[in-house]
Design an enzyme around this catalytic site. Sequence first.
Site, PDB file in Angstrom:
ATOM      1  N   ASP A 195       6.935  -9.610   6.393  1.00 46.25           N
ATOM      2  CA  ASP A 195       7.676 -10.671   5.704  1.00 46.25           C
ATOM      3  C   ASP A 195       8.352 -10.052   4.485  1.00 46.25           C
ATOM      4  OD1 ASP A 195       6.360 -12.224   7.563  1.00 46.25           O
ATOM      5  OD2 ASP A 195       5.534 -13.647   6.107  1.00 46.25           O
TER       6      ASP A 195
ATOM      7  N   LYS B 132      11.935 -17.317   6.508  1.00 42.59           N
ATOM      8  CA  LYS B 132      10.781 -17.935   5.867  1.00 42.59           C
ATOM      9  C   LYS B 132      11.231 -18.602   4.579  1.00 42.59           C
ATOM     10  CE  LYS B 132       6.363 -16.447   3.772  1.00 42.59           C
ATOM     11  NZ  LYS B 132       5.439 -15.297   3.610  1.00 42.59           N
TER      12      LYS B 132
ATOM     13  N   LYS C 243       9.481 -19.860   9.437  1.00 44.91           N
ATOM     14  CA  LYS C 243       8.118 -19.903   8.910  1.00 44.91           C
ATOM     15  C   LYS C 243       8.166 -20.745   7.638  1.00 44.91           C
ATOM     16  CE  LYS C 243       4.412 -17.018   6.975  1.00 44.91           C
ATOM     17  NZ  LYS C 243       3.897 -15.633   6.845  1.00 44.91           N
TER      18      LYS C 243
END
Length: 226
Positions: A89, A150, A190
């Site tokens: 990430d 995300k 996400k």
Amino acid sequence: MDRSELAPLIDHTVLGPETSIADVRRVLDEAREYGMNACIPPYAVEAAADYAPDVTLVTVIGFPHGQHSAAAKRREGVLAWKAGADELDVVINVGRLKAGEDDVVRAELAELTAAVPIPVKVIIETALLTDEEKHRACEAAVAADAAMVKTSTGFADSVVSEKQRANGEAVSGGATVADVELMSDYLPVKASGGVGGYDEAVAMLEAGAERIGASSGVAILEGAPE
């Protein structure tokens, strides 16, 4: 959605500045018990891979503010992958995006995705962006061949929320349904930041999220039907 269906969609997270190996092992134990993934600091990846080889390991790159150089992010990502990370990430450079340097943001992300054979999720820090900037951040992630986008690290959400409280405004930090809907037009999402319970997690999934990032993974699942 029952507990067994929801568990694999949760990245059970421990990323605070005081996170110890003992904290990481606790999260790994919980992830293994409930069937979740685990999102942990980069320094702990090798130890985590040895301790819980059956748990999908996510780690963070350029965390928490995204201001590392492109070379540093690429190197950090390669080291994490070689240490045993299954997913990365990475935080975008919000300052460059806001300055209109979209080509630089895209190139930085592309360097990382090209350097590792594992999925890269791009953290765009929605709390700091206008809707127009969110679109541009998602476009950069798509162009860089990222696997997901995300919403947040959680750190920027806290800063924005404190400013809103100080100004007597309604607090709006954290993942929102509107942001998930916007982002899901580009890539799988996400949802991370302020997702603390089952109902909040389901709301994110119904909005289009395909993964939930939360330090409260156990609480989310305990609230889910069996």
